[in-house]
Design an enzyme around this catalytic site. Structure first.
Site, PDB file in Angstrom:
ATOM      1  N   THR A  96       0.873  -1.187   0.000  1.00 35.15           N
ATOM      2  CA  THR A  96       0.000   0.000   0.000  1.00 35.15           C
ATOM      3  C   THR A  96       0.902   1.226   0.000  1.00 35.15           C
ATOM      4  OG1 THR A  96      -1.616  -1.178   1.340  1.00 35.15           O
ATOM      5  CG2 THR A  96      -1.840   1.216   1.232  1.00 35.15           C
ATOM      6  N   LYS A 171      -7.437   1.324  -2.421  1.00 34.97           N
ATOM      7  CA  LYS A 171      -6.902   0.881  -1.124  1.00 34.97           C
ATOM      8  C   LYS A 171      -6.824   2.037  -0.128  1.00 34.97           C
ATOM      9  CE  LYS A 171      -4.782  -1.467   2.012  1.00 34.97           C
ATOM     10  NZ  LYS A 171      -5.433  -2.452   2.843  1.00 34.97           N
TER      11      LYS A 171
HETATM   12  P1  NAD Z   1       5.881  -5.775   7.318  1.00 34.26           P
HETATM   13  O1  NAD Z   1       6.709  -4.638   7.780  1.00 34.26           O
HETATM   14  O2  NAD Z   1       5.496  -6.842   8.272  1.00 34.26           O
HETATM   15  O3  NAD Z   1       6.603  -6.495   6.066  1.00 34.26           O
HETATM   16  C1  NAD Z   1       7.349  -5.815   5.095  1.00 34.26           C
HETATM   17  C2  NAD Z   1       8.617  -6.615   4.853  1.00 34.26           C
HETATM   18  O4  NAD Z   1       9.369  -5.971   3.823  1.00 34.26           O
HETATM   19  C3  NAD Z   1       9.521  -6.702   6.085  1.00 34.26           C
HETATM   20  O5  NAD Z   1       9.796  -8.059   6.390  1.00 34.26           O
HETATM   21  C4  NAD Z   1      10.777  -5.934   5.668  1.00 34.26           C
HETATM   22  O6  NAD Z   1      11.960  -6.455   6.229  1.00 34.26           O
HETATM   23  C5  NAD Z   1      10.736  -6.116   4.167  1.00 34.26           C
HETATM   24  N1  NAD Z   1      11.514  -5.130   3.410  1.00 34.26           N
HETATM   25  C6  NAD Z   1      11.586  -3.789   3.569  1.00 34.26           C
HETATM   26  N2  NAD Z   1      12.390  -3.247   2.633  1.00 34.26           N
HETATM   27  C7  NAD Z   1      12.825  -4.275   1.862  1.00 34.26           C
HETATM   28  C8  NAD Z   1      13.677  -4.363   0.714  1.00 34.26           C
HETATM   29  N3  NAD Z   1      14.240  -3.278   0.176  1.00 34.26           N
HETATM   30  N4  NAD Z   1      13.903  -5.575   0.177  1.00 34.26           N
HETATM   31  C9  NAD Z   1      13.337  -6.691   0.712  1.00 34.26           C
HETATM   32  N5  NAD Z   1      12.521  -6.674   1.792  1.00 34.26           N
HETATM   33  C10 NAD Z   1      12.277  -5.474   2.354  1.00 34.26           C
HETATM   34  O7  NAD Z   1       4.601  -5.136   6.645  1.00 34.26           O
HETATM   35  P2  NAD Z   1       3.205  -5.870   6.315  1.00 34.26           P
HETATM   36  O8  NAD Z   1       2.295  -5.727   7.486  1.00 34.26           O
HETATM   37  O9  NAD Z   1       3.474  -7.194   5.715  1.00 34.26           O
HETATM   38  O10 NAD Z   1       2.657  -4.871   5.193  1.00 34.26           O
HETATM   39  C11 NAD Z   1       3.202  -4.820   3.876  1.00 34.26           C
HETATM   40  C12 NAD Z   1       2.320  -3.919   3.038  1.00 34.26           C
HETATM   41  O11 NAD Z   1       0.993  -4.466   3.009  1.00 34.26           O
HETATM   42  C13 NAD Z   1       2.207  -2.498   3.602  1.00 34.26           C
HETATM   43  O12 NAD Z   1       2.211  -1.573   2.554  1.00 34.26           O
HETATM   44  C14 NAD Z   1       0.869  -2.534   4.337  1.00 34.26           C
HETATM   45  O13 NAD Z   1       0.273  -1.255   4.395  1.00 34.26           O
HETATM   46  C15 NAD Z   1       0.070  -3.501   3.484  1.00 34.26           C
HETATM   47  N6  NAD Z   1      -1.010  -4.235   4.178  1.00 34.26           N
HETATM   48  C16 NAD Z   1      -0.800  -4.772   5.414  1.00 34.26           C
HETATM   49  C17 NAD Z   1      -1.843  -5.457   6.050  1.00 34.26           C
HETATM   50  C18 NAD Z   1      -1.666  -6.067   7.419  1.00 34.26           C
HETATM   51  O14 NAD Z   1      -2.690  -6.457   8.032  1.00 34.26           O
HETATM   52  N7  NAD Z   1      -0.442  -6.196   7.942  1.00 34.26           N
HETATM   53  C19 NAD Z   1      -3.073  -5.587   5.418  1.00 34.26           C
HETATM   54  C20 NAD Z   1      -3.249  -5.058   4.143  1.00 34.26           C
HETATM   55  C21 NAD Z   1      -2.206  -4.376   3.523  1.00 34.26           C
END
Ligand code: NAD
Length: 297
Positions: A96, A171
């Site tokens: 997002t 979104k």
């Molecule tokens: P998160 O922080 O748990 O996961 C993101 C991952 O990306 C982390 O493990 C981090 O180490 C990794 N990362 C960051 N930079 C990186 C790079 N350059 N190369 C490789 N890996 C990298 O976040 P999340 O909760 O999984 O959310 C991810 C996306 O999904 C966000 O944009 C969030 O808004 C969206 N989202 C989350 C949820 C939820 O319930 N958690 C629901 C819908 C949408």
């Protein structure tokens, strides 16, 4: 066999990748956090050392990263995705992020003959584990059609929203409602308690009356009422308050760009700013109920 590359194996990316592994696909994964990669390898994934080696042989690339700045750095530059994928590779960018970064990545991909959709998701970690998230998609419809069989393994609902960036628009608007509704639900449960109304009884009323919404029935901020709620696990995220604040900022910025009135969105952003500034950053976003109760993190 289709080769899939998965970048970003966090709260959402890990269960999404796991569902693709369980469906029998070969997946190469990358995350900057070693523990995230280790968990992925335990499920049968192949760990990669950097973005270039993750994507170079991929037919399909999926990215699930926190914010626009992470997406920009993962896609651009000599070590980025767009410099190392083969032409005609299909990419689903599922994070997002702001519409501006999304549109930029779309343009850069198109210039290189790479097919990309923005496909942010909704549903939370429980839905990601269950393979029942919703995808809202922007880009070329034929690119979505080519990616659909893979998205269907990770999700239940796939909605085509229109041209590049409109998946992100959907979104951002969705999470604007979610942020506001969660605060409203927290306020209502707190008031019900002060009025002497049992939380279970108020849940039974609200979940079957005009207050009914996802923040009550799927993600209730009061413990003991909805089994999947982070409230039952000390508000362990889930979806962090920092992420919700990020999404509300995306909405407020988009409203400024388009001269749209957003008084409740701005207020919700102010409340999540206060909560995050008072130690709530990594707490699930439903934990804002504790902030409204005056409980310190
Ligand atoms: P998160 O922080 O748990 O996961 C993101 C991952 O990306 C982390 O493990 C981090 O180490 C990794 N990362 C960051 N930079 C990186 C790079 N350059 N190369 C490789 N890996 C990298 O976040 P999340 O909760 O999984 O959310 C991810 C996306 O999904 C966000 O944009 C969030 O808004 C969206 N989202 C989350 C949820 C939820 O319930 N958690 C629901 C819908 C949408």
């Amino acid at each position: 066999m289709t080769q899939i590359a998965f970048i970003g194996l966090g709260h959402m990316g890990y269960p999404m990748a796991k569902n693709l592994l369980n469906a029998g696909y070969h997946i190469t994964g990358y995350d900057i956090v070693p523990a995230a990669l280790e968990a992925f390898v335990k499920e049968g994934g192949v760990a990669s050392k950097n973005i270039a080696s993750t994507v170079q042989n991929a037919d399909i690339v999926i990215t699930m990263l926190p914010e626009g700045k992470h997406v920009k750095s993962a896609y651009e530059g000599s070590q980025g995705i767009l410099s190392h994928v083969r032409p005609n590779t299909l990419i689903a960018e599922c994070s997002t992020i702001d519409i501006e970064t999304s549109s930029l990545i779309h343009r850069e991909a198109e210039q290189k003959g790479i097919r990309l959709i923005d496909a942010p998701v909704s549903g939370g970690v429980a839905a990601a584990k269950a393979g029942s998230i919703s995808f809202m998609v922007g880009g070329q419809k034929e690119d979505l059609d080519a990616l659909r069989p893979y998205l269907e393994i990770m999700g239940k609902t796939i909605i085509y929203c229109g041209k590049a960036g409109l998946g992100q628009a959907a979104k951002i608007c969705n999470n604007l409602v979610l942020g506001i509704s969660m605060i409203g639900v927290c306020e209502a449960f707190n008031l019900a308690e002060k009025l002497g109304l049992d939380a279970r009884i108020f849940y039974d009323v609200a979940s079957q009356s005009s207050a009914q919404c996802w923040s009550i029935t799927q993600y209730c901020p009061v413990p003991g009422l909805v089994p999947s709620s982070p409230a039952n696990r000390e508000y362990e995220a889930g979806f962090t308050s920092a992420m919700m604040l990020k999404d509300l900022k995306l909405a407020v910025n988009a409203a400024q760009e388009t001269s749209s009135a957003l008084p409740l969105g701005a207020e919700a952003m102010a409340l999540y700013t206060l909560f995050c500034g008072n130690g709530g950053q990594s707490v699930d976003f439903s934990g804002i109920i504790r902030f409204l109760q005056g409980i310190k993190e």
